[in-house]
Design a protein around this motif. Structure first.
Motif, PDB file in Angstrom:
ATOM      1  N   ASP A   1      -2.250 -93.349  -6.582  1.00 53.52           N
ATOM      2  CA  ASP A   1      -1.461 -92.176  -7.003  1.00 53.52           C
ATOM      3  C   ASP A   1      -0.191 -92.521  -7.612  1.00 53.52           C
ATOM      4  OD1 ASP A   1      -3.438 -90.892  -6.129  1.00 53.52           O
ATOM      5  OD2 ASP A   1      -2.842 -91.049  -3.895  1.00 53.52           O
ATOM      6  N   ILE A   2       0.529 -91.708  -8.495  1.00 53.97           N
ATOM      7  CA  ILE A   2       1.690 -91.700  -8.708  1.00 53.97           C
ATOM      8  C   ILE A   2       2.727 -90.776  -8.208  1.00 53.97           C
ATOM      9  CG2 ILE A   2       2.812 -91.595 -11.059  1.00 53.97           C
ATOM     10  CD1 ILE A   2       0.635 -92.295 -12.791  1.00 53.97           C
TER      11      ILE A   2
ATOM     12  N   SER B   1      -9.007-108.443 -22.397  1.00 51.96           N
ATOM     13  CA  SER B   1      -9.902-107.450 -21.506  1.00 51.96           C
ATOM     14  C   SER B   1      -9.551-106.172 -21.874  1.00 51.96           C
ATOM     15  CB  SER B   1      -9.701-107.584 -20.204  1.00 51.96           C
ATOM     16  OG  SER B   1      -8.283-107.340 -19.664  1.00 51.96           O
ATOM     17  N   GLY B   2      -8.896-105.514 -22.760  1.00 52.00           N
ATOM     18  CA  GLY B   2      -8.558-104.205 -23.110  1.00 52.00           C
ATOM     19  C   GLY B   2      -7.162-103.763 -23.218  1.00 52.00           C
ATOM     20  N   TRP B   3      -6.873-102.483 -23.337  1.00 54.47           N
ATOM     21  CA  TRP B   3      -5.622-101.924 -23.279  1.00 54.47           C
ATOM     22  C   TRP B   3      -4.939-101.429 -22.104  1.00 54.47           C
ATOM     23  CZ3 TRP B   3      -3.181-101.834 -28.250  1.00 54.47           C
ATOM     24  CH2 TRP B   3      -3.965-102.122 -29.383  1.00 54.47           C
ATOM     25  N   TYR B   4      -3.701-101.476 -21.968  1.00 57.46           N
ATOM     26  CA  TYR B   4      -3.138-101.234 -20.600  1.00 57.46           C
ATOM     27  C   TYR B   4      -1.736-100.571 -20.829  1.00 57.46           C
ATOM     28  CZ  TYR B   4      -6.278-104.449 -18.545  1.00 57.46           C
ATOM     29  OH  TYR B   4      -7.429-105.293 -17.962  1.00 57.46           O
ATOM     30  N   VAL B   5      -1.399 -99.796 -19.890  1.00 57.74           N
ATOM     31  CA  VAL B   5      -0.228 -98.826 -20.197  1.00 57.74           C
ATOM     32  C   VAL B   5       0.660 -99.351 -18.937  1.00 57.74           C
ATOM     33  CG1 VAL B   5      -1.118 -96.788 -19.047  1.00 57.74           C
ATOM     34  CG2 VAL B   5       0.874 -96.723 -20.336  1.00 57.74           C
ATOM     35  N   MET B   6       1.947 -99.664 -19.175  1.00 56.37           N
ATOM     36  CA  MET B   6       2.800-100.028 -18.153  1.00 56.37           C
ATOM     37  C   MET B   6       3.830 -98.914 -18.077  1.00 56.37           C
ATOM     38  SD  MET B   6       3.372-103.971 -18.513  1.00 56.37           S
ATOM     39  CE  MET B   6       1.983-105.133 -18.262  1.00 56.37           C
ATOM     40  N   LEU B   7       3.888 -98.211 -17.037  1.00 53.94           N
ATOM     41  CA  LEU B   7       4.929 -96.826 -16.939  1.00 53.94           C
ATOM     42  C   LEU B   7       5.849 -97.275 -15.804  1.00 53.94           C
ATOM     43  CD1 LEU B   7       2.170 -94.016 -15.909  1.00 53.94           C
ATOM     44  CD2 LEU B   7       3.338 -94.716 -18.137  1.00 53.94           C
ATOM     45  N   THR B   8       7.302 -97.241 -16.262  1.00 54.08           N
ATOM     46  CA  THR B   8       8.296 -97.446 -15.631  1.00 54.08           C
ATOM     47  C   THR B   8       8.845 -96.213 -14.789  1.00 54.08           C
ATOM     48  OG1 THR B   8       8.901 -99.031 -17.112  1.00 54.08           O
ATOM     49  CG2 THR B   8      10.913 -98.212 -15.626  1.00 54.08           C
ATOM     50  N   LEU B   9       8.877 -96.168 -13.636  1.00 55.90           N
ATOM     51  CA  LEU B   9       9.117 -94.975 -12.948  1.00 55.90           C
ATOM     52  C   LEU B   9      10.355 -95.082 -12.128  1.00 55.90           C
ATOM     53  CD1 LEU B   9       5.607 -94.232 -11.073  1.00 55.90           C
ATOM     54  CD2 LEU B   9       6.406 -93.446 -13.257  1.00 55.90           C
TER      55      LEU B   9
END
Length: 413
Positions: free
Chosen positions: A157-158, A174-182
């Motif tokens: 959960d975000i 292995s694929g594409w990733y997103v890194m969210l800075t909260l």
């Protein structure tokens, strides 16, 4: 302000993958062009006054200013009229690529890093959105500027009370990733020394040895798979340059490297949680990791990943409210932790610490961890309560895989 980075796996469509790859290639060209501009300026200032090189000289006017992030960002706006391909990429993404180059030069000057290098095809694997629109997140969806809504695997959960400051798109084997800075508008206090204390020593025989006798044997992540990696790399060298078979084999090599890195990081997190379960204050050695990596056993030191382990342990301690501190690492294996007498250097084959002054006997790595604990407690101005009226317990040394039987009582402040 308090910030955390959440990582999720993206599930983009084929069209979105093509956009990602196109943007990576455009950002790579912008990075290389800006680096070439800076490199030419530096070379024009490094030529001798009274002589010219036999090959060539970089002649740039004397009054030409040094290229900076601000000047290259202005040039980028004008370059979009000459190169329409730049308009396909969101403007802030290209600016972040120039800022990435600026940070590389700053690290070269301030942190003694090497001179930035040009990026080959496929070497630039990430780009950054410094700002996202209003309400960019939905369950399992993220809205990226220009690209639109992209699916991602929401493994946790975000928090709804956190603001999304930026998103980094990363390409891996292995694929594409997103890194969210909260980011939260709160102030989190740092933990203070409290509760049971623990000293930790790292090594090549035992990955860690704690002051209470807890030892973990070092897994050989890279060495165990080195033969398989060598065979794959030999297959790559035998393929024709630019062929599909060569790219497929290179992808297998990349997946194996990622598997090694993921296994190592997972091991580090598990050990960090085990240490946090045993104490509320942890002290580790402040090692010269760069010097160790350049020594005779550099490959094994890099395989152990002590630098990453210390970072993971510090993060784990912060999340769980455990105090973390590094102490001086000099002569930790040459001092008796019971009486403080310097016993002299030991050969690497000598795995047992025996003090001629007080007779204290224990594992060599455990003794070093106990010295780390003593220094840490002295640094924070606290005293440690031990068994046997201020002395370590003295029990026979046992060569068991999980560690030695001689244990120190939990240090209580």
């Amino acid at each position: 302000m308090f910030s955390l980075t959440y990582e999720f796996r993206l599930l983009p469509t084929k069209q979105q993958i093509e956009i990602f790859q196109d943007w990576l290639e455009i950002n790579r060209k912008v990075y290389n062009y800006a680096l070439a501009e800076r490199k030419d300026w530096y070379k024009s200032r490094s030529c001798q006054i009274n002589a010219c090189s036999l090959h060539s000289e970089y002649i740039i006017p004397v009054n030409a200013p040094r290229p900076t992030y601000a000047s290259q960002s202005k040039s980028l706006t004008a370059a979009k009229e000459l190169y329409p391909d730049l308009k396909r990429v969101q403007s802030q993404v290209l600016q972040q690529t120039l800022k990435r180059l600026e940070n590389a030069f700053t690290s070269m000057w301030e942190r003694d890093f090497g001179f930035p290098r040009f990026k080959k095809v496929g070497q630039l694997r990430s780009f950054v959105f410094p700002q996202l629109g209003k309400e960019p997140l939905k369950p399992g969806l993220i809205k990226l500027p220009v690209i639109g809504w992209v699916k991602f695997r929401q493994s946790r959960d975000i928090p709804t009370d956190a603001a999304v400051k930026q998103a980094r798109i990363v390409k891996r084997s292995s694929g594409w990733y997103v890194m969210l800075t909260l980011q939260w508008d709160v102030s989190v206090p740092q933990p203070l020394p409290h509760g049971d204390a623990l000293g930790v020593d790292v090594g090549l025989m035992s990955f860690i040895a704690a002051s209470n006798g807890f030892c973990v044997k070092r897994p050989k992540f890279f060495v165990d798979l080195q033969r398989k990696l060598k065979l794959l790399q030999q297959r790559v060298s035998r393929k024709k340059l630019g062929s599909n078979n060569r790219r497929k084999t290179q992808a297998k090599v990349a997946r194996l490297h990622e598997r090694i890195a993921n296994t190592r990081k997972d091991f580090h997190w598990k050990i960090a949680h085990q240490l946090c379960d045993q104490a509320k204050t942890i002290f580790v050695e402040d090692l010269n990791l760069v010097g160790l990596s350049r020594g005779m056993l550099g490959k094994h030191c890099l395989d152990a990943g002590w630098g990453q382990f210390f970072q993971v342990l510090e993060q784990c301690c912060f999340k769980r409210g455990v105090y973390f501190q590094k102490v001086d690492s000099r002569k930790t294996s040459q001092i008796c932790p019971n009486c403080g007498t310097e016993t002299g250097k030991k050969d690497l084959s000598e795995r047992v610490h025996v003090c001629e002054n007080c007779g204290y006997t224990t594992d060599r790595d455990v003794a070093a961890a106990q010295v780390v604990l003593n220094r840490g407690c002295a640094a924070v101005g606290q005293t440690v309560k031990m068994l046997d009226e201020g002395k370590f317990t003295r029990t026979p040394v046992s060569q068991e895989s999980h560690g030695f039987k001689s244990k120190r009582a939990n240090a209580v402040f």
